[in-house]
Design a protein around this motif. Structure first.
Motif, PDB file in Angstrom:
ATOM      1  N   GLY A  74       0.518  -1.138  -0.047  1.00 63.72           N
ATOM      2  CA  GLY A  74      -0.091   0.002  -0.011  1.00 63.72           C
ATOM      3  C   GLY A  74       0.712   1.210   0.162  1.00 63.72           C
ATOM      4  N   LYS A  75       2.021   0.982   0.618  1.00 67.17           N
ATOM      5  CA  LYS A  75       2.675   2.194   0.600  1.00 67.17           C
ATOM      6  C   LYS A  75       3.204   2.865  -0.765  1.00 67.17           C
ATOM      7  CE  LYS A  75       4.050   1.858   5.268  1.00 67.17           C
ATOM      8  NZ  LYS A  75       4.899   1.056   6.172  1.00 67.17           N
ATOM      9  N   LYS A  76       3.476   1.612  -1.533  1.00 64.67           N
ATOM     10  CA  LYS A  76       4.094   1.999  -3.016  1.00 64.67           C
ATOM     11  C   LYS A  76       2.932   2.976  -3.603  1.00 64.67           C
ATOM     12  CE  LYS A  76       4.770  -1.674  -5.078  1.00 64.67           C
ATOM     13  NZ  LYS A  76       4.823  -2.688  -6.335  1.00 64.67           N
ATOM     14  N   MET A  77       1.706   2.258  -3.360  1.00 66.17           N
ATOM     15  CA  MET A  77       0.529   3.068  -3.974  1.00 66.17           C
ATOM     16  C   MET A  77       0.408   4.561  -3.623  1.00 66.17           C
ATOM     17  SD  MET A  77      -2.067   2.081  -5.928  1.00 66.17           S
ATOM     18  CE  MET A  77      -3.888   2.599  -5.989  1.00 66.17           C
ATOM     19  N   ALA A  78       0.378   4.732  -2.131  1.00 64.35           N
ATOM     20  CA  ALA A  78       0.528   5.911  -1.710  1.00 64.35           C
ATOM     21  C   ALA A  78       1.519   6.813  -2.443  1.00 64.35           C
ATOM     22  CB  ALA A  78       0.730   6.057  -0.146  1.00 64.35           C
ATOM     23  N   GLU A  79       2.702   6.387  -2.517  1.00 61.61           N
ATOM     24  CA  GLU A  79       3.752   7.120  -3.096  1.00 61.61           C
ATOM     25  C   GLU A  79       3.292   7.453  -4.324  1.00 61.61           C
ATOM     26  OE1 GLU A  79       6.320   7.868  -0.310  1.00 61.61           O
ATOM     27  OE2 GLU A  79       6.862   8.435  -2.337  1.00 61.61           O
ATOM     28  N   ALA A  80       2.897   6.708  -5.454  1.00 64.19           N
ATOM     29  CA  ALA A  80       2.523   7.118  -6.662  1.00 64.19           C
ATOM     30  C   ALA A  80       1.239   7.969  -6.652  1.00 64.19           C
ATOM     31  CB  ALA A  80       2.135   5.399  -7.316  1.00 64.19           C
ATOM     32  N   LEU A  81       0.393   7.868  -5.616  1.00 63.86           N
ATOM     33  CA  LEU A  81      -0.522   8.816  -5.734  1.00 63.86           C
ATOM     34  C   LEU A  81      -0.059  10.340  -5.245  1.00 63.86           C
ATOM     35  CD1 LEU A  81      -3.570   6.529  -4.213  1.00 63.86           C
ATOM     36  CD2 LEU A  81      -3.607   7.716  -6.574  1.00 63.86           C
ATOM     37  N   LYS A  82       0.942  10.309  -4.517  1.00 64.01           N
ATOM     38  CA  LYS A  82       1.365  11.673  -3.945  1.00 64.01           C
ATOM     39  C   LYS A  82       1.871  12.253  -5.147  1.00 64.01           C
ATOM     40  CE  LYS A  82       2.116  11.197   0.981  1.00 64.01           C
ATOM     41  NZ  LYS A  82       2.740   9.741   1.455  1.00 64.01           N
ATOM     42  N   ASN A  83       2.807  11.470  -6.109  1.00 65.31           N
ATOM     43  CA  ASN A  83       3.162  12.285  -7.314  1.00 65.31           C
ATOM     44  C   ASN A  83       2.249  12.583  -8.080  1.00 65.31           C
ATOM     45  OD1 ASN A  83       5.560  11.429  -6.366  1.00 65.31           O
ATOM     46  ND2 ASN A  83       5.661   9.548  -7.662  1.00 65.31           N
ATOM     47  N   LEU A  84       0.939  12.219  -8.223  1.00 62.07           N
ATOM     48  CA  LEU A  84      -0.245  12.804  -8.818  1.00 62.07           C
ATOM     49  C   LEU A  84      -0.884  13.957  -8.132  1.00 62.07           C
ATOM     50  CD1 LEU A  84      -2.143   9.634  -9.878  1.00 62.07           C
ATOM     51  CD2 LEU A  84      -0.708  11.246 -11.404  1.00 62.07           C
ATOM     52  N   ASN A  85      -0.391  14.317  -7.115  1.00 61.54           N
ATOM     53  CA  ASN A  85      -0.947  15.535  -6.316  1.00 61.54           C
ATOM     54  C   ASN A  85      -2.397  15.136  -5.684  1.00 61.54           C
ATOM     55  OD1 ASN A  85       0.889  17.194  -6.050  1.00 61.54           O
ATOM     56  ND2 ASN A  85       0.649  18.151  -8.093  1.00 61.54           N
ATOM     57  N   VAL A  86      -2.458  13.728  -5.560  1.00 62.40           N
ATOM     58  CA  VAL A  86      -4.047  13.521  -4.810  1.00 62.40           C
ATOM     59  C   VAL A  86      -3.655  13.222  -3.450  1.00 62.40           C
ATOM     60  CG1 VAL A  86      -5.504  11.477  -4.890  1.00 62.40           C
ATOM     61  CG2 VAL A  86      -4.619  12.114  -6.905  1.00 62.40           C
ATOM     62  N   PRO A  87      -4.670  13.830  -2.479  1.00 65.32           N
ATOM     63  CA  PRO A  87      -4.413  13.632  -1.257  1.00 65.32           C
ATOM     64  C   PRO A  87      -4.644  12.408  -0.866  1.00 65.32           C
ATOM     65  CG  PRO A  87      -6.083  15.237  -1.586  1.00 65.32           C
ATOM     66  CD  PRO A  87      -5.628  14.903  -2.884  1.00 65.32           C
ATOM     67  N   VAL A  88      -3.824  11.438  -0.105  1.00 72.29           N
ATOM     68  CA  VAL A  88      -3.884  10.084   0.127  1.00 72.29           C
ATOM     69  C   VAL A  88      -3.506   9.766   1.776  1.00 72.29           C
ATOM     70  CG1 VAL A  88      -1.345   9.626  -0.711  1.00 72.29           C
ATOM     71  CG2 VAL A  88      -3.102   7.965  -0.531  1.00 72.29           C
ATOM     72  N   THR A  89      -4.065   8.919   2.197  1.00 69.14           N
ATOM     73  CA  THR A  89      -3.807   8.467   3.791  1.00 69.14           C
ATOM     74  C   THR A  89      -3.755   7.135   3.696  1.00 69.14           C
ATOM     75  OG1 THR A  89      -5.766  10.180   4.290  1.00 69.14           O
ATOM     76  CG2 THR A  89      -4.589   8.671   6.075  1.00 69.14           C
ATOM     77  N   VAL A  90      -2.494   6.456   4.352  1.00 72.03           N
ATOM     78  CA  VAL A  90      -2.221   5.097   4.294  1.00 72.03           C
ATOM     79  C   VAL A  90      -3.174   4.550   5.782  1.00 72.03           C
ATOM     80  CG1 VAL A  90      -0.646   3.501   4.550  1.00 72.03           C
ATOM     81  CG2 VAL A  90      -0.184   5.251   3.219  1.00 72.03           C
ATOM     82  N   VAL A  91      -3.869   3.635   5.567  1.00 70.89           N
ATOM     83  CA  VAL A  91      -4.543   3.002   6.770  1.00 70.89           C
ATOM     84  C   VAL A  91      -4.184   1.781   6.991  1.00 70.89           C
ATOM     85  CG1 VAL A  91      -6.520   4.706   6.801  1.00 70.89           C
ATOM     86  CG2 VAL A  91      -6.459   2.437   5.629  1.00 70.89           C
TER      87      VAL A  91
END
Lengths: 355, 302
Positions: free
Chosen positions: B161-178
């Motif tokens: 999930g952390k990989k996914m969160a990284e990729a989304l951060k690069n898209l400037n999408v607010p993301v939270t890992v739970v």
């Protein structure tokens, strides 16, 4: 010149149709049933096929698509217009394929099988010219019109299988299809109908009057009493404005409440809807899904003081998810909601889902 | 092409393009194997291919590789029915194989095009672990200027999930890992759940990273739509009725299968989500309800 006359005549008729669509939606003009709209759309499309200038099937499809887009833009909530356009587009594709000599119905849908076995990126561009195509398409549209005229009768014919003696049936608002359905069953069976009035337009009152004239014992209840009365009901039979691609409904407001009450009491919910109401849309488009009309019906303008202090909404439609529906009765028979995808693939081509 | 070359080619494919689906890499490898095969008969070709597929599943035991392999075998059977002569058959197979690969490389975009309209402005999305298809869908939605926030589960044991969160951060999408355990807690806040799939089974259910079933049950309890995005080559001919029915060879990683002494003590990597919990499946064949999936499979395999 005869050619120019035909064209102006055609565009006049199209404009008149569009104007009627726009007016019909505002709630002021006479409300037309969707069956009428479907028939008029098909007739107009037949006229376009006959009178517009086109050489290949591709041109015709472009013209029809363009007109279709204008028509759906005029009244987005009237989905039967779009459905008829898509049916005609599918007819054109089929007739083209048949004229082209390919045997039977080549499976035009995307499938895994097609992915694996197709030889090339076959972009059918419908450019070939076939002289008999025009006549074939017009004949097929005539068949479609005949089918449309018979839908209510076909549905009503199935009534005796579903309604038994001494049953209590509940319905909401006014649906011409359900009216015909119940009247047909009343010829041979005795049963009781409870009609929810469906405020604020209270179409349920007209439905009750019409049913009682046919000799059916009818009771009118308010929408708030639906849950209370549901325990005495054997079946719920309703009509709908549109059947969506996932098997859900866009029906008159109050239907979701009715469906939930029926689910709670495990009462079967039967939807009588002809095939032309089946639309390839999903319930995700928030802009075009709902239609709001004047809140005059809910809170009249004479109530002066309150008006500045509250927001009043008057939505026309409701979404009913497919899990709450037991059976769809259409002019081709009874189907489960999970089978809708199959019926859709038979009626429309996937490329026409987006006009 | 012997077995080691096969495995090396497969690994190279996965390394070169980390974005490619493992089924696609498997099919590419098998196509290469087909080109280099020196067999004389179609029967011999099929046997060699079956062995090659076994070898590949020995390297990467995911459902996707197995479904890709089966699809390729089916492709060979269908093509060999049309042509008797082996050399011409092979030529046609290679041509069609290249075309097939080209088409399925477009499938992720098709899925994204279908799915992004279901993401409304201001939506809160929950997703599980790391899926490249879901990422593509979210990319497309972000490109359409929609504003949304994403919750991603950590997805142990590999913290994908952390990989996914990284990729989304690069898209400037607010993301939270739970935490995986926090799915029930967070479910009331989200509007919809979108997950990928490693395999789509005949009943319309999906096989995906462990934790997906839990998420589906929670979303059903909260009445939230549960969407699955998958390409059509992931459709597999399995019909599990419960978690136990999923074959062991998919549940555990390939090395675990070879070295473990008692499989009961190992943690499975995938679980099965039944079709009753899934609202809609987005595939390159269109938007399908779970009941439509078996229709597709029947059209292919029968």
């Amino acid at each position: 010149m005869p050619g120019a006359d035909k064209e102006t005549d055609l565009s006049e008729r199209t404009e008149a149709f569009l104007a009627e669509l726009k007016r019909g939606g505002s709630g002021t003009g006479p409300l037309r049933g969707s069956g009428e709209t479907a028939r008029e759309t098909a007739a107009l499309l037949r006229r376009i096929t006959a009178q517009a200038r086109w050489t290949s099937a591709g041109d015709l499809m472009e013209i029809i698509r363009k007109e279709g887009r204008r028509m759906t833009a005029a009244q987005p909530s009237e989905t039967t217009v779009g459905n008829m356009v898509r049916r005609v587009l599918k007819i054109i594709r089929e007739e083209y394929a048949r004229s082209g000599g390919s045997s039977e119905e080549t499976d035009q849908q995307e499938s895994l099988h097609k992915l694996l076995t197709s030889g090339g990126l076959n972009e059918e561009n419908f450019r070939q010219h076939f002289p008999p195509l025009k006549a074939n398409v017009i004949e097929a549209i005539n068949e479609l019109l005949i089918e449309l005229e018979g839908t209510t009768d076909n549905i009503a014919m199935q009534a005796l299988e579903h309604i038994h003696s001494n049953e209590v049936i509940m319905t909401i608002g006014r649906s011409r299809t359900v009216e015909a359905f119940l009247k047909d069953a009343a010829r041979k069976r005795k049963f009781h109908v409870i009609v929810a009035e469906c405020a604020p337009f209270c179409q349920g009152h007209e439905m009750a009057t019409s049913l009682s004239k046919a000799g059916i014992e009818t009771t009118v209840i308010t929408d708030a009493a639906i849950f209370a009365v549901m325990s005495r009901v054997n079946k719920v039979i309703i009509g709908t404005q549109t059947v969506l691609a996932n098997g859900g409904l866009r029906a008159v407001n109050g239907t979701h409440t009715l469906a939930l009450a029926a689910k709670h009491h495990s009462t079967p919910l039967i939807v009588c809807a002809p095939m032309f109401k089946l639309s390839p849309q999903f319930p995700n488009e928030e802009d075009t899904f709902h239609k709001f009309v004047s809140p005059q019906e809910v809170l009249p303008f004479t109530e002066g003081e309150i008006l500045s202090k509250v927001n009043v909404h008057c939505p026309v439609f409701d979404y009913v998810p497919p899990e709450l529906i037991t059976l769809f009765i259409s002019n081709i028979g009874g189907n489960a909601p999970s089978y809708i995808y199959r019926l859709m693939s038979e009626l429309y081509h996937p490329e026409d889902h987006e006009l | 092409m012997n077995e080691d070359e096969l495995v090396e080619y497969f690994r190279a494919q996965m390394r070169q393009d980390p974005d490619v689906a493992s089924a696609v890499a498997a099919i590419r490898t098998l196509l290469e194997f087909l080109k280099r095969d020196k067999g004389e008969t179609i029967q011999g070709l099929r046997e060699n291919l079956t062995q090659a597929i076994d070898r590949l599943t020995g390297v990467d035991s995911s459902v996707a590789v197995s479904s890709g392999g089966e699809l390729f075998l089916r492709f060979i059977s269908l093509t060999s029915l049309e042509h008797d002569d082996l050399s011409r058959c092979k030529k046609v197979m290679v041509e069609r194989g290249e075309l097939f690969l080209k088409k399925i490389s477009l499938s992720r975009n098709k899925v994204a095009k279908l799915c992004h309209t279901f993401i409304k402005d201001g939506a809160k999305i929950l997703t599980h672990s790391s899926s490249r298809v879901v990422l593509r869908v979210l990319e497309k939605a972000a490109a359409e200027k929609k504003r949304f926030t994403v919750y991603v589960t950590e997805s142990q044991p590999d913290s994908a999930g952390k990989k996914m969160a990284e990729a989304l951060k690069n898209l400037n999408v607010p993301v939270t890992v739970v935490l995986d355990a926090a799915v029930g807690y967070v479910m009331e806040k989200v509007d919809l759940v979108i997950v990928g799939a490693e395999g789509v089974v005949e009943s319309g259910g999906v096989i995906n990273k462990i934790g997906t079933y839990q998420m589906a049950v929670c979303s059903k309890a909260h009445n939230k739509p549960f969407y699955v995005v998958a390409e059509s080559f992931k459709f597999v001919r399995l019909y599990p009725l419960n978690q136990q029915d999923v074959p062991d060879r998919f549940k555990y990683k390939a090395d675990t299968l070879k070295t473990a002494e008692n499989l009961n003590e190992e943690h499975p990597m995938i679980d099965y989500t039944p079709p009753s919990l899934i609202t809609l499946l987005f595939t390159d064949l269109g938007v399908l309800t779970p009941s439509a999936v078996s229709d597709e499979l029947i059209k292919l395999y029968l």
